[in-house]
Design a protein around this motif. Structure first.
Motif, mmCIF file in Angstrom:
data_model
loop_
_atom_site.group_PDB
_atom_site.id
_atom_site.type_symbol
_atom_site.label_atom_id
_atom_site.label_comp_id
_atom_site.label_asym_id
_atom_site.label_seq_id
_atom_site.Cartn_x
_atom_site.Cartn_y
_atom_site.Cartn_z
ATOM 1 N N ILE A 137 13.294 6.549 -15.993
ATOM 2 C CA ILE A 137 13.320 7.307 -15.424
ATOM 3 C C ILE A 137 13.174 6.896 -13.413
ATOM 4 O O ILE A 137 13.783 7.012 -12.558
ATOM 5 N N PHE A 138 13.044 5.286 -13.402
ATOM 6 C CA PHE A 138 13.416 4.300 -12.059
ATOM 7 C C PHE A 138 14.829 4.086 -12.543
ATOM 8 O O PHE A 138 14.907 2.759 -12.567
ATOM 9 N N GLN A 139 15.785 4.831 -11.776
ATOM 10 C CA GLN A 139 17.195 5.049 -12.091
ATOM 11 C C GLN A 139 18.043 5.403 -11.307
ATOM 12 O O GLN A 139 17.515 6.898 -10.535
ATOM 13 N N PRO A 140 18.738 4.960 -10.322
ATOM 14 C CA PRO A 140 19.774 5.383 -9.290
ATOM 15 C C PRO A 140 20.158 7.313 -10.187
ATOM 16 O O PRO A 140 20.459 6.961 -11.592
ATOM 17 N N ALA A 141 20.608 7.818 -9.330
ATOM 18 C CA ALA A 141 20.147 9.306 -9.527
ATOM 19 C C ALA A 141 22.202 8.919 -10.416
ATOM 20 O O ALA A 141 22.430 10.105 -11.182
ATOM 21 N N ARG A 142 22.908 8.623 -10.025
ATOM 22 C CA ARG A 142 24.305 8.064 -10.967
ATOM 23 C C ARG A 142 24.349 8.053 -12.036
ATOM 24 O O ARG A 142 25.187 8.439 -12.683
ATOM 25 N N ASN A 143 23.505 7.262 -12.205
ATOM 26 C CA ASN A 143 23.052 6.851 -14.152
ATOM 27 C C ASN A 143 22.795 7.570 -14.867
ATOM 28 O O ASN A 143 22.263 7.297 -15.805
ATOM 29 N N PHE A 144 22.127 9.037 -14.504
ATOM 30 C CA PHE A 144 22.345 9.750 -15.221
ATOM 31 C C PHE A 144 23.303 11.098 -15.576
ATOM 32 O O PHE A 144 22.954 11.582 -16.491
ATOM 33 N N GLN A 145 24.213 10.378 -14.512
ATOM 34 C CA GLN A 145 24.994 11.372 -15.222
ATOM 35 C C GLN A 145 26.031 11.316 -16.306
ATOM 36 O O GLN A 145 27.109 12.333 -16.738
ATOM 37 N N ALA A 146 25.836 10.056 -16.941
ATOM 38 C CA ALA A 146 26.989 10.036 -18.185
ATOM 39 C C ALA A 146 26.096 10.614 -19.777
ATOM 40 O O ALA A 146 24.998 9.883 -19.902
ATOM 41 N N ALA A 147 26.929 10.056 -20.391
ATOM 42 C CA ALA A 147 26.541 10.798 -21.756
ATOM 43 C C ALA A 147 25.736 9.492 -22.399
ATOM 44 O O ALA A 147 25.121 9.612 -23.276
ATOM 45 N N ALA A 148 26.244 8.315 -21.898
ATOM 46 C CA ALA A 148 26.038 7.043 -22.798
ATOM 47 C C ALA A 148 26.145 5.900 -21.429
ATOM 48 O O ALA A 148 26.251 5.893 -20.764
ATOM 49 N N LEU A 149 25.096 4.933 -21.939
ATOM 50 C CA LEU A 149 24.491 4.086 -20.885
ATOM 51 C C LEU A 149 25.018 2.806 -21.686
ATOM 52 O O LEU A 149 23.600 2.639 -22.026
ATOM 53 N N LEU A 150 26.219 1.823 -20.823
ATOM 54 C CA LEU A 150 26.065 0.583 -21.184
ATOM 55 C C LEU A 150 25.103 -0.295 -20.174
ATOM 56 O O LEU A 150 25.996 -0.227 -19.141
ATOM 57 N N ALA A 151 23.336 -0.854 -19.987
ATOM 58 C CA ALA A 151 23.006 -1.400 -19.597
ATOM 59 C C ALA A 151 23.441 -3.627 -19.584
ATOM 60 O O ALA A 151 23.180 -3.823 -20.872
ATOM 61 N N ILE A 152 23.441 -4.149 -18.908
ATOM 62 C CA ILE A 152 24.080 -5.529 -18.593
ATOM 63 C C ILE A 152 23.338 -5.758 -17.861
ATOM 64 O O ILE A 152 22.863 -5.835 -16.750
ATOM 65 N N GLU A 153 21.365 -6.359 -18.067
ATOM 66 C CA GLU A 153 21.254 -7.789 -17.950
ATOM 67 C C GLU A 153 21.403 -9.131 -17.436
ATOM 68 O O GLU A 153 21.766 -9.573 -18.382
ATOM 69 N N SER A 154 21.280 -9.972 -16.382
ATOM 70 C CA SER A 154 22.248 -10.923 -16.292
ATOM 71 C C SER A 154 20.455 -10.887 -15.762
ATOM 72 O O SER A 154 19.587 -11.012 -15.524
ATOM 73 N N ARG A 155 20.446 -12.784 -16.288
ATOM 74 C CA ARG A 155 19.036 -14.013 -16.131
ATOM 75 C C ARG A 155 18.647 -13.729 -14.283
ATOM 76 O O ARG A 155 19.804 -13.874 -13.266
ATOM 77 N N SER A 156 17.644 -14.140 -14.337
ATOM 78 C CA SER A 156 16.870 -14.313 -12.927
ATOM 79 C C SER A 156 16.466 -16.147 -13.069
ATOM 80 O O SER A 156 15.915 -16.215 -14.056
ATOM 81 N N VAL A 157 16.642 -16.133 -12.022
ATOM 82 C CA VAL A 157 16.243 -17.364 -11.333
ATOM 83 C C VAL A 157 15.139 -17.361 -11.548
ATOM 84 O O VAL A 157 14.117 -18.676 -12.120
ATOM 85 N N PHE A 158 14.030 -16.270 -11.633
ATOM 86 C CA PHE A 158 12.943 -16.462 -11.262
ATOM 87 C C PHE A 158 12.027 -16.586 -12.452
ATOM 88 O O PHE A 158 10.795 -16.230 -12.931
ATOM 89 N N GLU A 159 12.827 -16.370 -13.745
ATOM 90 C CA GLU A 159 12.262 -16.428 -14.647
ATOM 91 C C GLU A 159 12.457 -17.015 -16.115
ATOM 92 O O GLU A 159 11.705 -17.053 -17.061
ATOM 93 N N SER A 160 12.476 -18.291 -15.118
ATOM 94 C CA SER A 160 12.650 -19.631 -15.836
ATOM 95 C C SER A 160 10.983 -20.678 -14.709
ATOM 96 O O SER A 160 10.955 -20.547 -13.299
ATOM 97 N N ASP A 161 10.673 -21.748 -16.030
ATOM 98 C CA ASP A 161 9.522 -22.180 -14.984
ATOM 99 C C ASP A 161 10.744 -23.087 -14.982
ATOM 100 O O ASP A 161 10.089 -23.853 -13.800
ATOM 101 N N SER A 162 12.043 -23.856 -14.919
ATOM 102 C CA SER A 162 12.045 -24.763 -14.739
ATOM 103 C C SER A 162 12.574 -24.363 -13.167
ATOM 104 O O SER A 162 13.317 -23.606 -13.018
ATOM 105 N N LEU A 163 13.096 -25.172 -12.227
ATOM 106 C CA LEU A 163 12.915 -25.579 -10.473
ATOM 107 C C LEU A 163 15.266 -25.291 -10.756
ATOM 108 O O LEU A 163 15.620 -24.601 -9.564
ATOM 109 N N ARG A 164 15.595 -25.938 -12.361
ATOM 110 C CA ARG A 164 16.976 -25.615 -11.823
ATOM 111 C C ARG A 164 17.402 -25.180 -13.201
ATOM 112 O O ARG A 164 17.155 -25.686 -14.328
ATOM 113 N N GLN A 165 18.597 -24.254 -13.081
ATOM 114 C CA GLN A 165 19.121 -23.776 -14.395
ATOM 115 C C GLN A 165 20.499 -24.149 -14.122
ATOM 116 O O GLN A 165 21.259 -23.788 -13.304
ATOM 117 N N GLY A 166 21.404 -25.048 -14.734
ATOM 118 C CA GLY A 166 22.311 -25.697 -14.996
ATOM 119 C C GLY A 166 23.376 -25.296 -16.252
ATOM 120 O O GLY A 166 22.581 -25.277 -17.415
#
Length: 666
Positions: A137-166
């Motif tokens: 339920i922690f979503q912007p109000a506009r995210n509740f308007q549709a009949a279906a939600l396709l949620a796409i998430e990208s990687r975060s640099v903080f989710e890796s133990d490596s200091l560099r990712q290429g």
């Protein structure tokens, strides 16, 4: 309306300031949020998800390829290799499927449909499809308007133990396809990180196809199917302390493509061109105010440019239409976790201001102000979960000339109940109801050739009942299984229907008064390893099956020739099956996609019938590790059986073709 938005934000800040005076904090408090759970464990609403490991196995290049694996999805492809691709869920239309990227909706007020061919799978962490809405339920109000939600998430640099990712990759394929990708991420400090990626692609796209001439076939070649596109993205993440998190992102996509015309008789020629420029910038601030309150504020600006050219138009003057769209979007939301076990509350207020201009002297030059206010509650217990929300939306259109549609407002409730008979989320029985309200887009209302300012907003009611079961994990078991099934009933009033006329840019818009949809989605997943240890443990098998039965009937009038007949472009039966064999260094994947017969109009007669088709795809993925890098090799055979089929009438799809990718992670 801007004033109301800032009054809301100011009131929240004032209340929190009053509350925090008497609260004593620990030195470090982590940002609160929902833990990532198995898709089947999210029992409040049906969800299907592909995590990063499965995305790599499937070798999907675009988001449109990934959603093929979900039940209840109808994908429309308007031109093969480089054509526009939109997704409809449970026959409600592409405009009813919201697409979010890192929690913020991608928007296009001009046509309301997000072209999934613009979203590439490089650097993505997950793709999930939620029916009704996300369980969070922690979503912007506009995210509740549709009949279906396709949620796409990208990687975060903080989710890796490596200091560099290429990552760098080169893809080549049939029909002169070539694409290059480069991405890099780095933690500048333990609290500050940057990531960037860029992509360029080109495909000539003039693939051969067989055309039915009425008793005989002729082999022709698609014309005007070339596409070149470029994409760039920069993302910044900053955590000044444990209570604050700031994210900002700049995104650009540009393309120039031919629009292959409908193949009528044996004349495949087309000279129409389409240019797109898409830019947006977003800043998001998340603040852990106290142990009970979490707030997020978002500001986004987007600019879209479209240019459509038809040098061979039937009119005396060649068509050169140019459209410029701007949007300013503001959002503030608060999550409250009161000292009641299992209870969470949220409130969100969003505002959007859209402007559309064109180079036509007779254009309406509309602008729209939109407001969304949503309140939600989530109660979780070992034996039950209850999810409630209410969305109030209001839309105000103004035009410089022409007919002005009246202002619209609507309250849309949602309720979901999930029961866990075993006291665990492994077995869940659920039911939900949702009311959906869709405003006509700028194109629906104002586009010069087909716009209809008399269109009525589309209203839909959804009722769903389902069951899901996840086999409890045990250390001695070599396999895991998930299965779910949902039956649903949708009532749609004043359904807005669009279909292409003489090209892919000009459409015809009209309302279908009443549509009733009855459907069943079933999903079965199983994953197994061959042994707990030894060389055999490096072998495994993944199988996924998704099936959809969908009956969408026109219920407008018993006197209509289309009464009680299937709505256009909606198959009764569809599904996918995926088998992936995991081996040391190599993964082998095989996918079958089936789509039953459809009709191009609501009259289900032989002249309007599109034949069913089945597409087979084969992929081979090898990974070779070096000291500080991994080499990825991927080879795909698409439409392995060389099936001749059409997704949209008179727009033939490519036959057997190939794709080779060489990538390096460092």
């Amino acid at each position: 309306m801007v004033y109301l938005y800032f009054v809301w934000a100011g009131c929240l800040s004032f209340l929190y300031a009053q509350n925090t005076d008497s609260i004593h904090y620990l030195d470090e408090v982590s940002i609160k949020g929902y833990r990532r759970i198995s898709p089947m464990e999210n029992a409040a609403t049906p969800v299907q998800a592909l995590p990063e490991t499965e995305l790599l196995r499937l070798r999907s290049k675009q988001a449109s390829e990934a959603v093929w694996n979900f039940a209840g999805v109808q994908l429309k492809d308007y031109g093969g290799v480089g054509g526009m691709k939109t997704v409809s869920v449970r026959s409600l239309g592409a405009a009813h499927t919201a697409v979010s990227y890192n929690g913020i909706l991608l928007s296009d007020a001009q046509n309301g449909q997000i072209d999934l061919s613009k979203i590439y799978m490089d650097n993505l962490k997950s793709v999930a499809l939620y029916n009704a809405q996300s369980a969070s339920i922690f979503q912007p109000a506009r995210n509740f308007q549709a009949a279906a939600l396709l949620a796409i998430e990208s990687r975060s640099v903080f989710e890796s133990d490596s200091l560099r990712q290429g990552y760098a990759a080169l893809t080549v394929g049939s029909f002169r396809q070539i694409a290059g990708t480069l991405s890099y991420a780095k933690k500048i400090t333990p609290r500050f990180g940057l990531s960037a990626n860029a992509r360029y692609g080109y495909v000539y796209g003039n693939y051969p196809f067989e055309h039915d001439l009425g008793g005989s076939t002729k082999r022709l070649r698609r014309q005007n199917s070339d596409v070149q596109d470029a994409q760039a993205q920069i993302r910044m993440e900053y955590r000044p302390c444990d209570r604050h998190k700031i994210e900002s992102e700049l995104f650009y996509y540009g393309s120039e493509r031919g629009l292959p015309g409908a193949v009528i008789s044996y004349y495949p020629y087309s000279s129409q061109r389409l240019e797109d420029q898409d830019f947006y910038g977003v800043i998001k601030h998340r603040w852990q105010i106290s142990n009970y309150f979490l707030q997020q504020n978002t500001v986004k600006y987007s600019f879209l440019y479209n240019r459509f050219q038809d040098p061979d138009a039937l009119s005396a003057i060649a068509v050169d239409d140019r459209y410029r769209q701007q949007e300013v979007y503001l959002s503030t939301l608060t999550l409250c976790s009161p000292p009641v076990p299992g209870l969470s509350l949220s409130a969100a207020l969003d505002a959007a201001f859209n402007f559309l201009g064109a180079n036509r002297s007779d254009f309406a030059d509309p602008w729209r102000s939109s407001l969304w206010f949503n309140i939600a509650a989530d109660y979780r217990h070992p034996y039950v979960e209850v999810l409630l929300s209410g969305l109030t939306s209001a839309f105000f259109d103004r035009v410089k000339q022409g007919h002005q549609p009246p202002d619209k407002a609507r309250f849309s409730p949602f309720a979901s109940v999930a029961v866990f008979p075993l006291g665990k989320r492994s077995l869940a029985l659920r039911v939900f109801y949702k009311d959906v309200f869709r405003m006509p887009t700028f194109n629906d209302f104002y586009y010069g050739r087909t716009g209809n300012t008399r269109l009525r907003p589309e209203k839909a009611r959804q009722l769903d009942a389902g069951i899901s079961y996840t086999l409890p994990a045990k250390a001695q078991r070599l396999w895991n299984m998930e299965v779910s099934a949902d039956a649903y009933l949708n009532w749609v009033q004043d359904k807005i229907v669009a279909y292409p006329t003489d090209n892919l840019f000009v459409w015809s818009m009209f309302n279908v008064d009443k549509v009733r949809t009855l459907g069943v989605d079933a999903v079965w997943n199983i994953e197994t390893a061959f042994a707990h240890s030894g060389i055999a443990s490096r072998f495994g098998l993944l199988a996924q099956v998704a099936y959809t039965f969908l009956q969408a009937l026109d219920k407008t009038s018993p006197q209509s020739p289309s009464y009680n007949q299937q709505v256009a472009y909606t198959p009764k039966h569809s599904g996918t099956a995926v088998i992936s064999l995991r081996m040391p260094y190599v993964d082998l994947g095989y996918r079958i996609s089936y789509c039953g017969e459809r009709y191009i109009l609501n009259q289900n007669i032989a002249e309007n019938r599109l034949a069913p088709y089945m597409e087979h795809n084969l992929s081979l993925h090898a990974k070779i590790g070096f000291n500080r890098a991994d080499l990825d090799l991927g080879f795909e055979v698409l439409n392995l059986s060389d099936e001749t089929y059409q997704i949209v009438k008179n727009y033939p799809m490519p036959g057997r073709h190939y794709r080779l990718t060489v990538g390096c992670r460092f």
